[in-house]
Scaffold this motif. Structure first.
Motif, PDB file in Angstrom:
ATOM      1  N   ILE A  54       4.009   2.474  16.686  1.00 43.45           N
ATOM      2  CA  ILE A  54       3.810   1.969  15.327  1.00 43.45           C
ATOM      3  C   ILE A  54       4.114   3.147  14.405  1.00 43.45           C
ATOM      4  CG2 ILE A  54       2.229   0.860  13.720  1.00 43.45           C
ATOM      5  CD1 ILE A  54       0.511   0.028  16.123  1.00 43.45           C
ATOM      6  N   LEU A  55       5.300   3.152  13.837  1.00 46.02           N
ATOM      7  CA  LEU A  55       5.756   4.295  13.037  1.00 46.02           C
ATOM      8  C   LEU A  55       5.682   3.960  11.551  1.00 46.02           C
ATOM      9  CD1 LEU A  55       6.989   7.158  13.000  1.00 46.02           C
ATOM     10  CD2 LEU A  55       9.222   6.051  12.808  1.00 46.02           C
ATOM     11  N   ILE A  56       4.821   4.677  10.845  1.00 44.34           N
ATOM     12  CA  ILE A  56       4.661   4.480   9.409  1.00 44.34           C
ATOM     13  C   ILE A  56       5.587   5.450   8.677  1.00 44.34           C
ATOM     14  CG2 ILE A  56       3.011   4.403   7.504  1.00 44.34           C
ATOM     15  CD1 ILE A  56       2.445   2.429   9.811  1.00 44.34           C
ATOM     16  N   TYR A  57       6.371   4.912   7.746  1.00 43.44           N
ATOM     17  CA  TYR A  57       7.291   5.767   6.988  1.00 43.44           C
ATOM     18  C   TYR A  57       7.329   5.297   5.530  1.00 43.44           C
ATOM     19  CZ  TYR A  57      10.664   1.912   7.506  1.00 43.44           C
ATOM     20  OH  TYR A  57      11.298   0.692   7.464  1.00 43.44           O
ATOM     21  N   PRO A  58       7.770   6.164   4.600  1.00 43.10           N
ATOM     22  CA  PRO A  58       7.755   5.797   3.180  1.00 43.10           C
ATOM     23  C   PRO A  58       9.087   5.199   2.725  1.00 43.10           C
ATOM     24  CG  PRO A  58       8.201   8.134   3.394  1.00 43.10           C
ATOM     25  CD  PRO A  58       8.083   7.595   4.795  1.00 43.10           C
ATOM     26  N   GLN A  59       8.983   4.215   1.864  1.00 46.63           N
ATOM     27  CA  GLN A  59      10.172   3.672   1.193  1.00 46.63           C
ATOM     28  C   GLN A  59       9.756   3.294  -0.226  1.00 46.63           C
ATOM     29  OE1 GLN A  59      12.607   1.019   3.508  1.00 46.63           O
ATOM     30  NE2 GLN A  59      13.390  -0.023   1.714  1.00 46.63           N
ATOM     31  N   ASN A  60      10.356   3.968  -1.190  1.00 49.85           N
ATOM     32  CA  ASN A  60       9.973   3.784  -2.596  1.00 49.85           C
ATOM     33  C   ASN A  60       8.467   3.958  -2.800  1.00 49.85           C
ATOM     34  OD1 ASN A  60      12.676   3.178  -3.305  1.00 49.85           O
ATOM     35  ND2 ASN A  60      12.370   1.041  -2.722  1.00 49.85           N
ATOM     36  N   GLY A  61       7.904   4.912  -2.073  1.00 53.07           N
ATOM     37  CA  GLY A  61       6.492   5.227  -2.204  1.00 53.07           C
ATOM     38  C   GLY A  61       5.560   4.345  -1.409  1.00 53.07           C
ATOM     39  N   GLN A  62       6.075   3.242  -0.864  1.00 55.65           N
ATOM     40  CA  GLN A  62       5.255   2.295  -0.107  1.00 55.65           C
ATOM     41  C   GLN A  62       5.361   2.569   1.395  1.00 55.65           C
ATOM     42  OE1 GLN A  62       3.219  -0.175  -1.761  1.00 55.65           O
ATOM     43  NE2 GLN A  62       3.811   1.311  -3.346  1.00 55.65           N
ATOM     44  N   ALA A  63       4.327   2.159   2.119  1.00 55.35           N
ATOM     45  CA  ALA A  63       4.295   2.369   3.568  1.00 55.35           C
ATOM     46  C   ALA A  63       4.965   1.201   4.289  1.00 55.35           C
ATOM     47  CB  ALA A  63       2.858   2.515   4.048  1.00 55.35           C
ATOM     48  N   MET A 120       0.841  -1.203   0.000  1.00 60.00           N
ATOM     49  CA  MET A 120       0.000   0.000   0.000  1.00 60.00           C
ATOM     50  C   MET A 120       0.869   1.243   0.000  1.00 60.00           C
ATOM     51  SD  MET A 120      -2.837  -1.211   2.814  1.00 60.00           S
ATOM     52  CE  MET A 120      -3.823   0.264   2.640  1.00 60.00           C
ATOM     53  N   GLU A 121       0.463   2.237  -0.771  1.00 61.84           N
ATOM     54  CA  GLU A 121       1.248   3.454  -0.867  1.00 61.84           C
ATOM     55  C   GLU A 121       1.189   4.241   0.441  1.00 61.84           C
ATOM     56  OE1 GLU A 121       0.123   5.704  -4.272  1.00 61.84           O
ATOM     57  OE2 GLU A 121       0.917   4.217  -5.688  1.00 61.84           O
ATOM     58  N   PHE A 122       2.295   4.914   0.733  1.00 62.02           N
ATOM     59  CA  PHE A 122       2.432   5.649   1.989  1.00 62.02           C
ATOM     60  C   PHE A 122       1.299   6.647   2.175  1.00 62.02           C
ATOM     61  CE2 PHE A 122       4.180   9.481   4.109  1.00 62.02           C
ATOM     62  CZ  PHE A 122       4.388   8.956   5.365  1.00 62.02           C
ATOM     63  N   GLU A 123       1.029   7.469   1.176  1.00 58.96           N
ATOM     64  CA  GLU A 123       0.009   8.508   1.319  1.00 58.96           C
ATOM     65  C   GLU A 123      -1.365   7.915   1.566  1.00 58.96           C
ATOM     66  OE1 GLU A 123       0.482  11.584   1.756  1.00 58.96           O
ATOM     67  OE2 GLU A 123       2.625  11.665   1.272  1.00 58.96           O
ATOM     68  N   GLU A 124      -1.665   6.792   0.918  1.00 61.42           N
ATOM     69  CA  GLU A 124      -2.960   6.157   1.121  1.00 61.42           C
ATOM     70  C   GLU A 124      -3.096   5.641   2.552  1.00 61.42           C
ATOM     71  OE1 GLU A 124      -5.684   2.424  -0.510  1.00 61.42           O
ATOM     72  OE2 GLU A 124      -3.648   2.720  -1.298  1.00 61.42           O
ATOM     73  N   GLN A 167       6.647  -4.062   5.365  1.00 60.93           N
ATOM     74  CA  GLN A 167       5.757  -3.355   4.451  1.00 60.93           C
ATOM     75  C   GLN A 167       4.307  -3.553   4.893  1.00 60.93           C
ATOM     76  OE1 GLN A 167       6.794  -4.046   0.393  1.00 60.93           O
ATOM     77  NE2 GLN A 167       5.131  -2.820  -0.447  1.00 60.93           N
ATOM     78  N   VAL A 168       3.571  -2.454   4.982  1.00 63.62           N
ATOM     79  CA  VAL A 168       2.185  -2.528   5.456  1.00 63.62           C
ATOM     80  C   VAL A 168       1.360  -3.482   4.604  1.00 63.62           C
ATOM     81  CG1 VAL A 168       0.054  -1.195   5.731  1.00 63.62           C
ATOM     82  CG2 VAL A 168       2.230  -0.254   6.551  1.00 63.62           C
ATOM     83  N   SER A 169       1.569  -3.488   3.299  1.00 67.98           N
ATOM     84  CA  SER A 169       0.771  -4.344   2.420  1.00 67.98           C
ATOM     85  C   SER A 169       0.954  -5.829   2.728  1.00 67.98           C
ATOM     86  CB  SER A 169       1.104  -4.073   0.951  1.00 67.98           C
ATOM     87  OG  SER A 169       2.469  -4.316   0.689  1.00 67.98           O
ATOM     88  N   ASN A 188       7.846  11.349   7.480  1.00 75.08           N
ATOM     89  CA  ASN A 188       7.854  11.575   6.038  1.00 75.08           C
ATOM     90  C   ASN A 188       9.163  11.159   5.385  1.00 75.08           C
ATOM     91  OD1 ASN A 188       5.190  12.654   5.616  1.00 75.08           O
ATOM     92  ND2 ASN A 188       5.870  14.485   6.718  1.00 75.08           N
ATOM     93  N   GLU A 189      10.055  10.583   6.175  1.00 71.38           N
ATOM     94  CA  GLU A 189      11.321  10.084   5.633  1.00 71.38           C
ATOM     95  C   GLU A 189      11.701   8.792   6.332  1.00 71.38           C
ATOM     96  OE1 GLU A 189      14.721  12.455   8.014  1.00 71.38           O
ATOM     97  OE2 GLU A 189      13.357  13.760   6.873  1.00 71.38           O
TER      98      GLU A 189
END
Length: 211
Positions: A52-61, A1-5, A157-159, A138-139
């Motif tokens: 529970i820290l969500i962060y982006p990597q290659n656009g994914q959460a 799943m994408e980070f922003e979503e 990865q959240v997905s 955000n990083e």
């Protein structure tokens, strides 16, 4: 799943009524230890918090899990979120979660936006009432494991969480008298079960509610 979503879903759902006990119980070892859900907790119980820290990597959460080192204790070698005991000087459970995450894996609290808290979970084995705090960065954090408390860090990865391939069950032999029918997530060849899996059970439902 994408980070922003993922961020947008969580921002919506964490401010709605939480899934709570029923979501946690889906990943609980069976027979279920109902003392986890007794509103009357032991008077000497301790408070703790995990992040529970969500962060982006290659656009994914992604979010980090940690593997505890082997030690003489009930959570030896287990997979967990960064977190720990609330100290007397901690101003809040959010502060506890951020402080422990900084100590254990070098997350910078100033770069974390807190979204909120999900349902507390009592852990009878260690007498802790655990508060899961959800935040976003955000990083990608510059993770560094604290060698006495963290054997390794597992970027997750959240997905993965919604993939049926990682959702499994096994019979876990605690000792000669106790055998538990245990649901778990298999993540990076590790068994994620118990309180961590139960917290993730609610987290997954939050993502579903936020669609």
């Amino acid at each position: 799943m994408e980070f922003e979503e993922v961020v947008q879903r969580l921002k919506y759902s964490i401010n709605q009524p939480l899934p709570g006990k029923e979501a946690q119980m889906r990943m609980s070892p069976r027979p279920v230890n109902l003392s986890r859900f007794d509103p009357k907790l032991p008077p000497n119980h301790r408070k703790g918090a995990v992040l529970i820290l969500i962060y982006p990597q290659n656009g994914q959460a992604f979010f980090p899990l940690i593997k505890r080192p082997e030690y003489p204790g009930v959570h030896s070698g287990q997979i967990a979120f960064p977190g720990g005991k609330m100290e007397e000087d901690d101003e809040s459970l959010t502060y506890t979660a951020l402080r422990e995450a900084q100590e254990e894996v070098s997350i910078d609290p100033s770069k974390v936006e807190i979204l909120g808290k999900i349902t507390d979970l009592f852990v009878p084995a260690s007498n802790f009432l655990v508060s899961p705090i959800v935040g976003i960065s955000n990083e990608i954090p510059d993770f560094v494991p604290e060698i006495r408390e963290v054997q390794r860090i597992i970027p997750t990865q959240v997905s993965q969480l919604i993939s049926p391939e990682i959702n499994k069950t096994t019979i876990l032999e605690i000792n000669d008298q106790i055998k538990l029918d245990t649901p778990y997530f298999e993540i990076d060849q590790e068994m994620v079960w118990g309180a961590t899996a139960m917290i993730l059970g609610e987290f997954i439902q939050l993502l579903e509610k936020g669609k």
